[in-house]
Design a protein around this motif. Structure first.
Motif, PDB file in Angstrom:
ATOM      1  N   LYS A  41      53.277  34.407  48.395  1.00  0.00           N
ATOM      2  CA  LYS A  41      53.287  33.080  47.779  1.00  0.00           C
ATOM      3  C   LYS A  41      54.721  32.583  47.625  1.00  0.00           C
ATOM      4  O   LYS A  41      55.611  33.358  47.284  1.00  0.00           O
ATOM      5  CB  LYS A  41      52.604  33.123  46.401  1.00  0.00           C
ATOM      6  CG  LYS A  41      51.143  33.544  46.467  1.00  0.00           C
ATOM      7  CD  LYS A  41      50.562  33.763  45.085  1.00  0.00           C
ATOM      8  CE  LYS A  41      49.146  34.311  45.173  1.00  0.00           C
ATOM      9  NZ  LYS A  41      48.591  34.629  43.832  1.00  0.00           N
ATOM     10  N   GLU A  66      52.678  40.175  45.110  1.00  0.00           N
ATOM     11  CA  GLU A  66      52.245  40.933  43.942  1.00  0.00           C
ATOM     12  C   GLU A  66      51.231  41.985  44.374  1.00  0.00           C
ATOM     13  O   GLU A  66      50.031  41.734  44.392  1.00  0.00           O
ATOM     14  CB  GLU A  66      51.645  39.990  42.905  1.00  0.00           C
ATOM     15  CG  GLU A  66      52.566  38.834  42.520  1.00  0.00           C
ATOM     16  CD  GLU A  66      51.841  37.779  41.718  1.00  0.00           C
ATOM     17  OE1 GLU A  66      51.313  38.112  40.637  1.00  0.00           O
ATOM     18  OE2 GLU A  66      51.805  36.624  42.172  1.00  0.00           O
ATOM     19  N   SER A 108      50.873  29.602  50.314  1.00  0.00           N
ATOM     20  CA  SER A 108      50.296  30.947  50.205  1.00  0.00           C
ATOM     21  C   SER A 108      49.831  31.384  51.581  1.00  0.00           C
ATOM     22  O   SER A 108      49.288  30.584  52.354  1.00  0.00           O
ATOM     23  CB  SER A 108      49.127  30.948  49.222  1.00  0.00           C
ATOM     24  OG  SER A 108      48.557  32.236  49.120  1.00  0.00           O
ATOM     25  N   ASN A 123      49.058  44.376  46.820  1.00  0.00           N
ATOM     26  CA  ASN A 123      48.404  44.134  48.107  1.00  0.00           C
ATOM     27  C   ASN A 123      47.711  42.774  48.066  1.00  0.00           C
ATOM     28  O   ASN A 123      46.489  42.665  48.037  1.00  0.00           O
ATOM     29  CB  ASN A 123      47.397  45.255  48.382  1.00  0.00           C
ATOM     30  CG  ASN A 123      46.807  45.158  49.779  1.00  0.00           C
ATOM     31  OD1 ASN A 123      47.481  44.724  50.707  1.00  0.00           O
ATOM     32  ND2 ASN A 123      45.564  45.542  49.928  1.00  0.00           N
ATOM     33  N   GLU A 124      48.530  41.718  48.037  1.00  0.00           N
ATOM     34  CA  GLU A 124      48.033  40.359  47.850  1.00  0.00           C
ATOM     35  C   GLU A 124      48.704  39.419  48.855  1.00  0.00           C
ATOM     36  O   GLU A 124      49.677  39.774  49.514  1.00  0.00           O
ATOM     37  CB  GLU A 124      48.335  39.876  46.424  1.00  0.00           C
ATOM     38  CG  GLU A 124      47.614  40.661  45.327  1.00  0.00           C
ATOM     39  CD  GLU A 124      46.121  40.404  45.328  1.00  0.00           C
ATOM     40  OE1 GLU A 124      45.705  39.356  45.851  1.00  0.00           O
ATOM     41  OE2 GLU A 124      45.369  41.257  44.813  1.00  0.00           O
ATOM     42  N   PRO A 125      48.189  38.176  48.978  1.00  0.00           N
ATOM     43  CA  PRO A 125      48.857  37.199  49.838  1.00  0.00           C
ATOM     44  C   PRO A 125      50.270  36.900  49.353  1.00  0.00           C
ATOM     45  O   PRO A 125      50.582  37.004  48.169  1.00  0.00           O
ATOM     46  CB  PRO A 125      47.957  35.948  49.733  1.00  0.00           C
ATOM     47  CG  PRO A 125      46.614  36.484  49.365  1.00  0.00           C
ATOM     48  CD  PRO A 125      46.887  37.672  48.487  1.00  0.00           C
ATOM     49  N   ARG A 171      47.133  39.500  53.507  1.00  0.00           N
ATOM     50  CA  ARG A 171      47.702  40.314  52.442  1.00  0.00           C
ATOM     51  C   ARG A 171      48.907  41.088  52.974  1.00  0.00           C
ATOM     52  O   ARG A 171      48.920  41.499  54.132  1.00  0.00           O
ATOM     53  CB  ARG A 171      46.666  41.300  51.905  1.00  0.00           C
ATOM     54  CG  ARG A 171      45.481  40.638  51.218  1.00  0.00           C
ATOM     55  CD  ARG A 171      44.424  41.675  50.866  1.00  0.00           C
ATOM     56  NE  ARG A 171      43.279  41.061  50.232  1.00  0.00           N
ATOM     57  CZ  ARG A 171      43.099  40.983  48.919  1.00  0.00           C
ATOM     58  NH1 ARG A 171      44.025  41.498  48.114  1.00  0.00           N
ATOM     59  NH2 ARG A 171      42.027  40.416  48.409  1.00  0.00           N
ATOM     60  N   ASP A 216      56.064  48.145  43.924  1.00  0.00           N
ATOM     61  CA  ASP A 216      56.035  47.296  45.110  1.00  0.00           C
ATOM     62  C   ASP A 216      57.315  47.431  45.929  1.00  0.00           C
ATOM     63  O   ASP A 216      58.359  47.852  45.425  1.00  0.00           O
ATOM     64  CB  ASP A 216      55.846  45.831  44.712  1.00  0.00           C
ATOM     65  CG  ASP A 216      54.486  45.567  44.081  1.00  0.00           C
ATOM     66  OD1 ASP A 216      53.510  46.194  44.534  1.00  0.00           O
ATOM     67  OD2 ASP A 216      54.400  44.754  43.144  1.00  0.00           O
ATOM     68  N   ASP A 263      58.867  42.501  43.223  1.00  0.00           N
ATOM     69  CA  ASP A 263      57.883  41.707  43.967  1.00  0.00           C
ATOM     70  C   ASP A 263      58.410  40.348  44.428  1.00  0.00           C
ATOM     71  O   ASP A 263      57.632  39.508  44.861  1.00  0.00           O
ATOM     72  CB  ASP A 263      56.591  41.528  43.155  1.00  0.00           C
ATOM     73  CG  ASP A 263      56.727  40.585  41.958  1.00  0.00           C
ATOM     74  OD1 ASP A 263      57.740  39.888  41.848  1.00  0.00           O
ATOM     75  OD2 ASP A 263      55.787  40.541  41.140  1.00  0.00           O
TER      76      ASP A 263
END
Length: 410
Positions: free
Chosen positions: A258, A252, A272, A254-256, A276, A302, A230
């Motif tokens: 960072k 991390e 950030s 299906n996330e924004p 996503r 990932d 990730d």
């Protein structure tokens, strides 16, 4: 009688005139509609007054600057490809394209619009291949194939080498999740282990093979709870070299996206994204881990972001998938389509949109950059209930980002 005839004659004459006039008016209306439509389409509608010249529309950004279409697509390949890599595994000086299925590795070349396989290694054990890389482990000038694999919910990775025109195990059954990291000095094998509560657990190390097994050589300095697939390292700006010792980007699941910076002994989140990224459909069944007090019966692998330098700009490449049913039925997503997005770093703005590939109908399982070309493996028509039976390879020519795009905010 004459008057009547005259009236009848006059009536017929008027009817003829009316018919002609209707036709002329109809043609005039159609002509007007045609001319207005043509003017609208060409952007030449005059909205000024007097003899003021027509206003020119603000020039739009060229689509080629933002959305890049594929330059080549393979014919359909039978099987679900979960990973791709470039590597010179046969020592002929030219890199081959290696692909990974759950139970097979294929080494091949592109000929006549086809991915033609020249070597294959298949296994009948319980290992499932999840990620694929290449690296020269023994320093003989040819690269080994690294397969990060899972056996009943636990890492059981292996490497392959080509000997006598046959792919053979270089090492097997290593209890490490494996990945190859590109550093300025060259490729480095890194890994992470597991424990009874976490599929990815503990620090991430550079690894060395001592002839029998893998051993950790050096620990990577990363934010807490970083998982092997990730993250990627970002270059440090010359202006920050005195205060920042590490820069790391993480996605991390299906996330924004960072970005973390290490100043002193701690990492701090500096940026950030508003969108996503990733949205992995690389899901491994891990129900065997339940007796070990593991709540998760499925593990998502990932797809790490890639960081490249194009001129003086740092470019982050990552996948974005449309996963409308993510999290509704277990963790296995329904992927409609996806794209690869490139973000470039701009002073005071953070990371902004630079370009992206066209939308691809399917799941982008992996991508690599080679000689200014972006190569992606795509599973066609994926489902949340079963794996795709067909895949394709797509090639994209990377655009020149040394010029300003007047980038829009991500």
């Amino acid at each position: 009688m004459k008057i009547g005839k005259k009236h009848r004659c006059t009536g017929n004459h008027r009817s003829g005139i009316s018919s002609v006039m209707k036709k002329l008016m109809g043609w005039a209306i159609l002509k007007t509609i045609f001319l207005v439509t043509a003017l609208l389409l060409t952007g030449a509608v005059y909205a000024g007054k007097g003899d003021e010249p027509p206003r020119k529309e603000k020039p739009k950004e060229s689509p080629s600057q933002e959305i890049i279409a594929h330059s080549w697509v393979s014919k359909k390949i039978q099987g679900a490809i979960w990973g791709i890599a470039f590597g010179d595994v046969d020592g002929d000086g030219s890199p081959e394209i290696i692909s990974l299925e759950r139970d097979a590795v294929h080494v091949g070349v592109i000929r006549d619009d086809k991915y033609q396989v020249t070597f294959t290694y298949e296994w009948r054990g319980l290992e499932e291949g999840v990620r694929l890389y290449t690296i020269d482990l023994d320093g003989n000038g040819t690269e080994e194939v690294i397969v990060s694999a899972v056996d009943r919910g636990r890492p059981s990775s292996f490497a392959l080498t080509l000997s006598d025109k046959i792919l053979k195990p270089f090492f097997e059954h290593q209890p490490w999740h494996l990945r190859v990291l590109d550093k300025p000095a060259g490729k480095v094998l890194i890994g992470q282990q597991w424990n009874t509560t976490d599929f990815f657990a503990g620090p991430i190390y550079e690894l060395a093979f001592n002839g029998k097994k893998l051993k950790h050589a050096q620990r990577l300095i990363l934010p807490r709870r970083t998982e092997l697939f990730d993250f990627a390292f970002l270059p440090i700006s010359p202006d920050d070299e005195d205060s920042v010792t590490e820069r790391v980007i993480r996605i991390e699941g299906n996330e924004p996206m960072k970005v973390y910076e290490r100043k002193g002994k701690r990492f701090k989140k500096e940026w950030s994204s508003g969108l996503r990224y990733d949205g992995s459909a690389n899901i491994i069944d891990a129900h065997e881990r339940e007796p070990l007090s593991i709540a998760e019966d499925e593990i998502a692998i990932d797809l790490e972001p890639e960081v490249i330098q194009m001129g003086e700009k740092s470019i982050i490449l990552a996948t974005r998938h449309d996963v409308p049913l993510m999290g509704i039925i277990g963790r296995r997503p329904l992927v409609h389509n996806g794209r690869i997005v490139a973000l470039q770093e701009e002073p005071s703005l953070g990371f902004v949109h630079a370009f992206e590939t066209e939308e691809v109908p399917g799941y982008i399982s992996d991508f690599i950059i080679k000689s200014k070309r972006l190569v992606a493996s795509v599973q066609v028509h994926p489902s949340m209930f079963y794996e795709s039976a067909e895949s394709i390879l797509l090639f994209f020519d990377m655009p020149d980002v040394s010029v300003d795009f007047s980038p829009k905010k991500e």
